[in-house]
Write a protein that holds these residues in place. Structure first.
Motif, PDB file in Angstrom:
ATOM      1  N   TRP A   1      21.996   8.736   6.589  1.00 19.46           N
ATOM      2  CA  TRP A   1      21.101   7.626   6.306  1.00 19.46           C
ATOM      3  C   TRP A   1      21.851   6.367   5.916  1.00 19.46           C
ATOM      4  CZ3 TRP A   1      18.878  12.061   3.340  1.00 19.46           C
ATOM      5  CH2 TRP A   1      17.848  12.671   4.045  1.00 19.46           C
ATOM      6  N   HIS A   2      21.437   5.257   6.508  1.00 16.52           N
ATOM      7  CA  HIS A   2      21.908   3.925   6.126  1.00 16.52           C
ATOM      8  C   HIS A   2      20.693   3.009   6.155  1.00 16.52           C
ATOM      9  CE1 HIS A   2      26.198   4.828   6.353  1.00 16.52           C
ATOM     10  NE2 HIS A   2      25.910   5.558   7.416  1.00 16.52           N
ATOM     11  N   PHE A   3      20.291   2.507   5.000  1.00 18.64           N
ATOM     12  CA  PHE A   3      19.120   1.631   4.917  1.00 18.64           C
ATOM     13  C   PHE A   3      19.608   0.188   4.910  1.00 18.64           C
ATOM     14  CE2 PHE A   3      18.117   5.661   2.836  1.00 18.64           C
ATOM     15  CZ  PHE A   3      17.032   6.068   3.631  1.00 18.64           C
ATOM     16  N   ARG A   4      19.841  -0.334   6.081  1.00 19.04           N
ATOM     17  CA  ARG A   4      20.452  -1.659   6.208  1.00 19.04           C
ATOM     18  C   ARG A   4      19.434  -2.785   6.297  1.00 19.04           C
ATOM     19  NH1 ARG A   4      24.309   1.181  10.060  1.00 19.04           N
ATOM     20  NH2 ARG A   4      26.067   1.644   8.720  1.00 19.04           N
ATOM     21  N   LYS A   5      18.283  -2.519   6.930  1.00 23.37           N
ATOM     22  CA  LYS A   5      17.365  -3.635   7.155  1.00 23.37           C
ATOM     23  C   LYS A   5      15.927  -3.331   6.792  1.00 23.37           C
ATOM     24  CE  LYS A   5      17.007  -2.359  11.969  1.00 23.37           C
ATOM     25  NZ  LYS A   5      15.934  -2.429  12.855  1.00 23.37           N
ATOM     26  N   ASP A   6      15.527  -2.064   6.746  1.00 18.63           N
ATOM     27  CA  ASP A   6      14.158  -1.726   6.391  1.00 18.63           C
ATOM     28  C   ASP A   6      14.112  -0.265   5.974  1.00 18.63           C
ATOM     29  OD1 ASP A   6      14.086  -0.140   8.726  1.00 18.63           O
ATOM     30  OD2 ASP A   6      13.204  -1.720   9.901  1.00 18.63           O
ATOM     31  N   ARG A   7      12.931   0.276   5.847  1.00 15.25           N
ATOM     32  CA  ARG A   7      12.777   1.647   5.338  1.00 15.25           C
ATOM     33  C   ARG A   7      13.383   2.699   6.253  1.00 15.25           C
ATOM     34  NH1 ARG A   7       9.380   1.462   1.068  1.00 15.25           N
ATOM     35  NH2 ARG A   7       8.012  -0.336   0.975  1.00 15.25           N
ATOM     36  N   GLN A   8      13.317   2.509   7.556  1.00 12.33           N
ATOM     37  CA  GLN A   8      13.867   3.440   8.543  1.00 12.33           C
ATOM     38  C   GLN A   8      13.497   4.893   8.236  1.00 12.33           C
ATOM     39  OE1 GLN A   8      18.031   2.668   9.206  1.00 12.33           O
ATOM     40  NE2 GLN A   8      17.705   0.475   9.273  1.00 12.33           N
ATOM     41  N   HIS A   9      12.248   5.117   7.986  1.00 13.31           N
ATOM     42  CA  HIS A   9      11.684   6.451   7.707  1.00 13.31           C
ATOM     43  C   HIS A   9      12.158   6.998   6.384  1.00 13.31           C
ATOM     44  CE1 HIS A   9      10.432   6.150  11.845  1.00 13.31           C
ATOM     45  NE2 HIS A   9      11.684   6.014  12.214  1.00 13.31           N
TER      46      HIS A   9
ATOM     47  N   TYR B   1       0.853  -1.179   0.000  1.00  9.61           N
ATOM     48  CA  TYR B   1       0.000   0.000   0.000  1.00  9.61           C
ATOM     49  C   TYR B   1       0.890   1.230   0.000  1.00  9.61           C
ATOM     50  CZ  TYR B   1      -3.690  -3.262   1.253  1.00  9.61           C
ATOM     51  OH  TYR B   1      -4.572  -4.297   1.249  1.00  9.61           O
ATOM     52  N   GLY B   2       0.417   2.292  -0.615  1.00 11.29           N
ATOM     53  CA  GLY B   2       1.180   3.531  -0.666  1.00 11.29           C
ATOM     54  C   GLY B   2       1.380   4.128   0.711  1.00 11.29           C
ATOM     55  N   GLY B   3       2.224   5.135   0.765  1.00 14.21           N
ATOM     56  CA  GLY B   3       2.491   5.806   2.025  1.00 14.21           C
ATOM     57  C   GLY B   3       1.329   6.701   2.440  1.00 14.21           C
TER      58      GLY B   3
ATOM     59  N   GLU C   1       4.648   7.713   5.605  1.00 16.05           N
ATOM     60  CA  GLU C   1       5.324   6.430   5.789  1.00 16.05           C
ATOM     61  C   GLU C   1       4.603   5.304   5.064  1.00 16.05           C
ATOM     62  OE1 GLU C   1       8.156   5.967   7.025  1.00 16.05           O
ATOM     63  OE2 GLU C   1       8.505   7.355   8.662  1.00 16.05           O
ATOM     64  N   HIS C   2       5.372   4.352   4.578  1.00 14.95           N
ATOM     65  CA  HIS C   2       4.871   3.067   4.112  1.00 14.95           C
ATOM     66  C   HIS C   2       4.979   2.125   5.302  1.00 14.95           C
ATOM     67  CE1 HIS C   2       4.803   3.826  -0.241  1.00 14.95           C
ATOM     68  NE2 HIS C   2       5.832   4.607   0.001  1.00 14.95           N
TER      69      HIS C   2
END
Length: 185
Positions: free
Chosen positions: A177-185, A42-44, A140-141
């Motif tokens: 920013w580091h997107f290592r495991k999920d969206r993290q905002h 679903y969209g954000g 947010e998604h």
């Protein structure tokens, strides 16, 4: 905890909250553990993180929304009856709901500038619907399996004390920013 949705349908998630009191500051850390069986994308959507409501006499809304944050510039009073609420950028990432002596509660959400706010009712202490409202808004998604963390601070005091707290605890100048495991905002 199962959160109910407005249509009478239970959510497939839990919400955790850790609250720490430190002098005149309430530190709140929240976590949404989403376990939705519907794996559709679903969209954000806009999320109120959090929504803060006060009643009279705390109906005056102040923030800094200028182009030079964290330089001590003049504050702006947000004057808007609602709903619908007005949107503004709290460029120092905080908004306060105060009384006529500039004392009340500030809502500080590091990293979030887009904010909704306003007042409803006539300001009478006898009307149940009289309120002031502010909310940092984040698009947010919320994926079917996301663990979604956020934190905010409620600072009780004068406008000066609220702003001083934010200045002393402001985030780094540039995002990292580091997107290592999920969206993290």
């Amino acid at each position: 905890v199962i959160l109910g949705l407005s249509g009478g349908v239970d959510s497939e998630c839990t919400m955790e909250e850790w609250i720490t009191l430190e002098n005149n500051v309430v530190k709140v850390r929240c976590r949404l553990n989403n376990a939705r069986s519907d794996t559709s994308f679903y969209g954000g959507f806009s999320q109120e993180l959090p929504a803060l409501y006060t009643n009279p006499p705390f109906r005056r809304i102040f923030t800094y929304n200028g182009t030079s944050p964290f330089t001590g510039g003049a504050l702006t009073q947000i004057i808007k009856a609602g709903p619908p609420w007005t949107s503004f950028h709290a460029t120092e990432q905080w908004t306060a709901l105060v009384d006529t002596s500039d004392w009340g509660v500030g809502l500080y959400h590091p990293g979030v500038q887009y904010t909704l706010g306003g007042t409803a009712g006539a300001g009478s202490s006898v009307d149940w619907y009289d309120t002031a409202y502010v909310s940092p808004i984040v698009g947010e998604h919320l994926d079917h399996n996301i663990v979604y963390d956020y934190e905010y601070y409620l600072v009780v005091g004068s406008l000066t004390e609220i702003r001083d707290y934010v200045y002393a605890h402001r985030p780094p100048v540039l995002p990292h920013w580091h997107f290592r495991k999920d969206r993290q905002h």
